[in-house]
Scaffold this active site. Sequence first.
Site, PDB file in Angstrom:
ATOM      1  N   LYS A  18       6.770  27.961  78.214  1.00 38.80           N
ATOM      2  CA  LYS A  18       5.540  27.351  77.672  1.00 38.80           C
ATOM      3  C   LYS A  18       4.300  28.109  78.162  1.00 38.80           C
ATOM      4  O   LYS A  18       3.415  28.410  77.381  1.00 38.80           O
ATOM      5  CB  LYS A  18       5.433  25.872  78.107  1.00 38.80           C
ATOM      6  N   ARG A  93       3.914  14.271  78.523  1.00 33.52           N
ATOM      7  CA  ARG A  93       5.312  14.251  78.970  1.00 33.52           C
ATOM      8  C   ARG A  93       5.949  12.897  78.843  1.00 33.52           C
ATOM      9  O   ARG A  93       7.137  12.733  79.102  1.00 33.52           O
ATOM     10  CB  ARG A  93       5.400  14.708  80.416  1.00 33.52           C
ATOM     11  N   ARG A 127      12.440  32.565  88.891  1.00 30.45           N
ATOM     12  CA  ARG A 127      10.999  32.570  88.607  1.00 30.45           C
ATOM     13  C   ARG A 127      10.160  32.873  89.846  1.00 30.45           C
ATOM     14  O   ARG A 127      10.421  32.359  90.931  1.00 30.45           O
ATOM     15  CB  ARG A 127      10.588  31.212  88.033  1.00 30.45           C
ATOM     16  N   ARG A 160       8.157  28.774  93.521  1.00 25.63           N
ATOM     17  CA  ARG A 160       7.444  27.499  93.583  1.00 25.63           C
ATOM     18  C   ARG A 160       8.264  26.484  94.371  1.00 25.63           C
ATOM     19  O   ARG A 160       9.491  26.465  94.283  1.00 25.63           O
ATOM     20  CB  ARG A 160       7.245  26.977  92.155  1.00 25.63           C
ATOM     21  N   ARG A 171      13.579  17.196  87.461  1.00 26.84           N
ATOM     22  CA  ARG A 171      12.619  17.512  86.405  1.00 26.84           C
ATOM     23  C   ARG A 171      13.299  17.553  85.040  1.00 26.84           C
ATOM     24  O   ARG A 171      12.740  17.100  84.043  1.00 26.84           O
ATOM     25  CB  ARG A 171      11.920  18.835  86.713  1.00 26.84           C
TER      26      ARG A 171
END
Length: 229
Positions: A18, A93, A127, A160, A171
């Site tokens: 995204k 969300r 990531r 992260r 999540r």
Amino acid sequence: MNPKFMLFVLLGPQGSGKGTQAEYLEDHFSIPTFSVGAGLREEAKKKTRAGKEIRAIMAKGMLVPNEYSVGLVKKRMKAKDAKRGLIIDGFPRDLDQAKALEAVAPASAAIIIEIRDKESIERLANRLVCETCGMNYNTKTRKPVVKGICDKDGGKLKHRADDEPLAIKKRLEIYHKETEPVIALYKKMKKALFIEGEQPIIEVHEDIVAGLKEQFAIEKVRKTTKKKK
Ligand code: AMP
């Protein structure tokens, strides 16, 4: 609200790209992006009670209370650079957020980037994020020019805190339970644009641009050059 206000919401599981697609769209349409997750990470740095609360919730991979996320979105929409429109990454969300958003500014289109959970988990494990500007990298598919350093501003790249297995699992669970009904709502409102997210970044972008044109007649405004007399 300006009736021509372009409001795009980008939805999709964690790691679906995204943020990356928001950057491409920002360039394409010349309207800014707001990442609610990044906005909340800034709030979480503050040494206030709210900052502490947001930090604790985010570390567990849970959704922060709507008063914070909705408040940030409303504020961002009023900024001068968002006069023509805004791209929102990672919001709404849940159904309450979607209803709150529609009441303030109806979405022009909801872009849903679809990837499998397996792919999401793999991408998040690889990531890296720039400590200063928040730009995303991937150790396999989107490497920085210099290892560990951001191409854009030379910031340090790090993992992260919520990209660790337990938080990722939480999540994704929330995504299926809370965000999928939001997608169903946009589908019902005929505002949903579904995009295959497991293809090269540029192809995902091209599909989005083509889908916006075909499904919603939304395209880049071409600048007209005035002829000199
Ligand atoms: P993201 O950077 O989009 O992956 O978001 C990181 C974290 O920020 C999420 O796991 C949530 O804790 C929080 N967050 C982001 N967007 C929202 C939202 N719309 N509502 C509530 N919490 C959010």
